[in-house]
Design a protein around this motif. Structure first.
Motif, mmCIF file in Angstrom:
data_model
loop_
_atom_site.group_PDB
_atom_site.id
_atom_site.type_symbol
_atom_site.label_atom_id
_atom_site.label_comp_id
_atom_site.label_asym_id
_atom_site.label_seq_id
_atom_site.Cartn_x
_atom_site.Cartn_y
_atom_site.Cartn_z
ATOM 1 N N ALA A 101 0.836 -1.202 0.000
ATOM 2 C CA ALA A 101 0.000 0.000 0.000
ATOM 3 C C ALA A 101 0.873 1.254 0.000
ATOM 4 O O ALA A 101 1.869 1.343 0.718
ATOM 5 C CB ALA A 101 -0.915 0.002 1.216
ATOM 6 N N LYS A 102 0.481 2.215 -0.804
ATOM 7 C CA LYS A 102 1.236 3.467 -0.893
ATOM 8 C C LYS A 102 1.109 4.263 0.387
ATOM 9 O O LYS A 102 2.087 4.797 0.919
ATOM 10 C CB LYS A 102 0.717 4.284 -2.082
ATOM 11 N N VAL A 103 -0.111 4.360 0.897
ATOM 12 C CA VAL A 103 -0.353 5.063 2.145
ATOM 13 C C VAL A 103 -1.667 4.554 2.732
ATOM 14 O O VAL A 103 -2.589 4.198 1.993
ATOM 15 C CB VAL A 103 -0.402 6.598 1.930
ATOM 16 N N ILE A 104 -1.724 4.506 4.057
ATOM 17 C CA ILE A 104 -2.956 4.177 4.770
ATOM 18 C C ILE A 104 -3.342 5.393 5.598
ATOM 19 O O ILE A 104 -2.570 5.852 6.444
ATOM 20 C CB ILE A 104 -2.781 2.951 5.688
ATOM 21 N N PHE A 105 -4.537 5.916 5.345
ATOM 22 C CA PHE A 105 -5.067 7.021 6.126
ATOM 23 C C PHE A 105 -6.077 6.471 7.130
ATOM 24 O O PHE A 105 -7.158 6.019 6.739
ATOM 25 C CB PHE A 105 -5.778 8.037 5.235
ATOM 26 N N PRO A 106 -5.788 6.491 8.446
ATOM 27 C CA PRO A 106 -6.787 6.107 9.439
ATOM 28 C C PRO A 106 -7.698 7.292 9.741
ATOM 29 O O PRO A 106 -7.207 8.401 10.003
ATOM 30 C CB PRO A 106 -5.936 5.733 10.663
ATOM 31 N N VAL A 107 -8.991 7.088 9.676
ATOM 32 C CA VAL A 107 -9.928 8.190 9.930
ATOM 33 C C VAL A 107 -10.961 7.758 10.964
ATOM 34 O O VAL A 107 -11.339 6.587 11.039
ATOM 35 C CB VAL A 107 -10.624 8.671 8.643
ATOM 36 N N GLN A 108 -11.438 8.707 11.737
ATOM 37 C CA GLN A 108 -12.300 8.403 12.866
ATOM 38 C C GLN A 108 -13.728 8.077 12.463
ATOM 39 O O GLN A 108 -14.333 7.139 12.963
ATOM 40 C CB GLN A 108 -12.292 9.579 13.847
ATOM 41 N N LYS A 109 -14.285 8.869 11.551
ATOM 42 C CA LYS A 109 -15.703 8.765 11.241
ATOM 43 C C LYS A 109 -15.921 8.287 9.809
ATOM 44 O O LYS A 109 -15.100 8.519 8.925
ATOM 45 C CB LYS A 109 -16.391 10.121 11.430
ATOM 46 N N ILE A 110 -17.072 7.650 9.592
ATOM 47 C CA ILE A 110 -17.423 7.194 8.253
ATOM 48 C C ILE A 110 -17.495 8.375 7.293
ATOM 49 O O ILE A 110 -16.989 8.306 6.160
ATOM 50 C CB ILE A 110 -18.754 6.419 8.286
ATOM 51 N N GLU A 111 -18.070 9.484 7.752
ATOM 52 C CA GLU A 111 -18.164 10.656 6.879
ATOM 53 C C GLU A 111 -16.792 11.236 6.559
ATOM 54 O O GLU A 111 -16.580 11.811 5.472
ATOM 55 C CB GLU A 111 -19.075 11.726 7.480
ATOM 56 N N ASP A 112 -15.847 11.083 7.495
ATOM 57 C CA ASP A 112 -14.468 11.501 7.215
ATOM 58 C C ASP A 112 -13.881 10.676 6.075
ATOM 59 O O ASP A 112 -13.148 11.199 5.229
ATOM 60 C CB ASP A 112 -13.595 11.338 8.452
ATOM 61 N N ALA A 113 -14.198 9.380 6.091
ATOM 62 C CA ALA A 113 -13.683 8.489 5.046
ATOM 63 C C ALA A 113 -14.218 8.889 3.675
ATOM 64 O O ALA A 113 -13.460 8.995 2.697
ATOM 65 C CB ALA A 113 -14.062 7.042 5.360
ATOM 66 N N GLY A 163 -21.144 0.993 1.255
ATOM 67 C CA GLY A 163 -20.457 1.871 0.328
ATOM 68 C C GLY A 163 -18.950 1.736 0.332
ATOM 69 O O GLY A 163 -18.272 2.343 -0.502
ATOM 70 N N PHE A 164 -18.409 0.927 1.254
ATOM 71 C CA PHE A 164 -16.969 0.683 1.306
ATOM 72 C C PHE A 164 -16.600 -0.458 0.356
ATOM 73 O O PHE A 164 -17.434 -1.284 -0.015
ATOM 74 C CB PHE A 164 -16.527 0.349 2.731
ATOM 75 N N ASP A 165 -15.319 -0.498 0.004
ATOM 76 C CA ASP A 165 -14.832 -1.555 -0.892
ATOM 77 C C ASP A 165 -14.598 -2.863 -0.146
ATOM 78 O O ASP A 165 -14.858 -3.944 -0.691
ATOM 79 C CB ASP A 165 -13.533 -1.105 -1.561
ATOM 80 N N TYR A 166 -14.120 -2.762 1.071
ATOM 81 C CA TYR A 166 -13.802 -3.954 1.859
ATOM 82 C C TYR A 166 -14.170 -3.712 3.322
ATOM 83 O O TYR A 166 -14.219 -2.570 3.785
ATOM 84 C CB TYR A 166 -12.302 -4.300 1.776
ATOM 85 N N GLY A 167 -14.363 -4.814 4.039
ATOM 86 C CA GLY A 167 -14.511 -4.729 5.476
ATOM 87 C C GLY A 167 -13.149 -4.685 6.138
ATOM 88 O O GLY A 167 -12.138 -4.340 5.513
ATOM 89 N N ASN A 168 -13.107 -5.073 7.387
ATOM 90 C CA ASN A 168 -11.879 -5.000 8.184
ATOM 91 C C ASN A 168 -11.202 -6.367 8.249
ATOM 92 O O ASN A 168 -10.664 -6.748 9.268
ATOM 93 C CB ASN A 168 -12.233 -4.511 9.598
ATOM 94 N N SER A 169 -11.245 -7.102 7.139
ATOM 95 C CA SER A 169 -10.859 -8.507 7.127
ATOM 96 C C SER A 169 -9.531 -8.743 6.409
ATOM 97 O O SER A 169 -9.432 -8.512 5.197
ATOM 98 C CB SER A 169 -11.956 -9.336 6.439
ATOM 99 N N PRO A 170 -8.511 -9.219 7.121
ATOM 100 C CA PRO A 170 -7.245 -9.536 6.451
ATOM 101 C C PRO A 170 -7.395 -10.536 5.309
ATOM 102 O O PRO A 170 -6.737 -10.403 4.274
ATOM 103 C CB PRO A 170 -6.383 -10.115 7.582
ATOM 104 N N SER A 171 -8.270 -11.521 5.493
ATOM 105 C CA SER A 171 -8.404 -12.552 4.456
ATOM 106 C C SER A 171 -9.029 -12.007 3.176
ATOM 107 O O SER A 171 -8.889 -12.604 2.113
ATOM 108 C CB SER A 171 -9.212 -13.745 4.976
ATOM 109 N N GLU A 172 -9.709 -10.869 3.256
ATOM 110 C CA GLU A 172 -10.201 -10.203 2.048
ATOM 111 C C GLU A 172 -9.070 -9.495 1.309
ATOM 112 O O GLU A 172 -9.017 -9.489 0.077
ATOM 113 C CB GLU A 172 -11.261 -9.148 2.407
ATOM 114 N N LEU A 173 -8.185 -8.887 2.062
ATOM 115 C CA LEU A 173 -7.201 -7.988 1.466
ATOM 116 C C LEU A 173 -5.908 -8.673 1.022
ATOM 117 O O LEU A 173 -5.234 -8.172 0.128
ATOM 118 C CB LEU A 173 -6.862 -6.875 2.459
ATOM 119 N N ILE A 174 -5.558 -9.800 1.633
ATOM 120 C CA ILE A 174 -4.263 -10.395 1.291
ATOM 121 C C ILE A 174 -4.220 -10.934 -0.130
ATOM 122 O O ILE A 174 -3.136 -11.159 -0.679
ATOM 123 C CB ILE A 174 -3.866 -11.526 2.279
#
Length: 232
Positions: A41-53, A76-87
């Motif tokens: 990943a080029k950069v990961i931006f952690p954000v607090q709120k869904i509207e921030d995202a 409306g998101f591309d992925y959940g918080n699942s490592p097995s989705e992203l690897i």
């Protein structure tokens, strides 16, 4: 030289954290971020709120939205918080916008800390090596638990393991305690009625010391971004 190490649980602990803060989220935010960093990943931006995202997505329309609320992928998101989705995804040079119910909330709220790194089993030793190289006199270890509101066994385990490593002590019960998670907080990964928690995620999140890097939160341009520093 580290003078004092404190374990400060949950969201309130994150708000109280000083010195170098280690914000722990084993299931799954900061395990996932380690895997995403490893995938290029080029950069990961952690954000607090869904509207921030969604707001940040307007600034970076090519970005990938990753995150959850109560373990479930945000609409409306591309992925959940699942490592097995992203690897299995090609994340090289991708911008990731990440929001979660616990880990990211703790990171954003650690406003009193001088420096912030994430905590997970997958890179525990590397994180401790980094801490030991720094000159912070105080280390705050923050197990975020479930939604930052309830203690959880996996984050407590990680906190105790990090504390032992910092003290130069062995932690002989580590594997036994990991296996015990299958009957406690990790039980959801083996429950077919909860598909938001794939079974593979359990193994990926408990893959102890798989990565030799530390995941650091850097404040830049009015936004946190995660930087991966490889440790020798």
């Amino acid at each position: 030289m580290i003078v004092e190490v404190q374990i400060l649980p949950l969201l309130q602990g994150a708000k109280e954290a000083t010195g170098l803060a280690v914000i722990i989220d084993v299931f799954r935010a900061f395990s996932l971020e380690a895997y995403m960093q490893d995938k290029g990943a080029k950069v990961i931006f952690p954000v607090q709120k869904i509207e921030d995202a969604f707001g940040l997505k307007k600034r970076y329309p090519e970005a990938i939205l990753v995150g959850e609320r109560n373990g479930i992928k945000v609409a409306g998101f591309d992925y959940g918080n699942s490592p097995s989705e992203l690897i299995y995804q090609d994340l090289r040079d991708k911008i990731i916008i990440h929001t979660t119910s616990a880990g990211v909330q703790g990171l954003i709220n650690a406003k009193k800390a001088d420096e912030i790194v994430t905590g997970a089993l997958v890179n525990a030793k590397a994180t401790v090596s980094y801490i030991q190289q720094k000159n912070h006199r105080h280390v705050s270890i923050v197990p975020m638990g479930w939604n930052g509101e309830r203690m959880s066994e996996e984050d407590n385990l990680c906190a105790n393991y990090l504390l032992a490593l910092l003290k130069g002590e062995d932690y002989p019960s580590l594997e036994e305690e990991i296996q015990a998670l299958k009957q406690s907080e990790g039980k959801k990964f083996f429950d077919s009625t909860m598909p938001q928690f794939p079974q593979e995620d359990f193994a990926l999140c408990t893959n102890v010391n798989y990565f030799q890097g530390v995941n650091k939160a850097i404040w830049k341009d009015n936004q946190y971004q995660m930087v991966w520093e490889k440790m020798s």
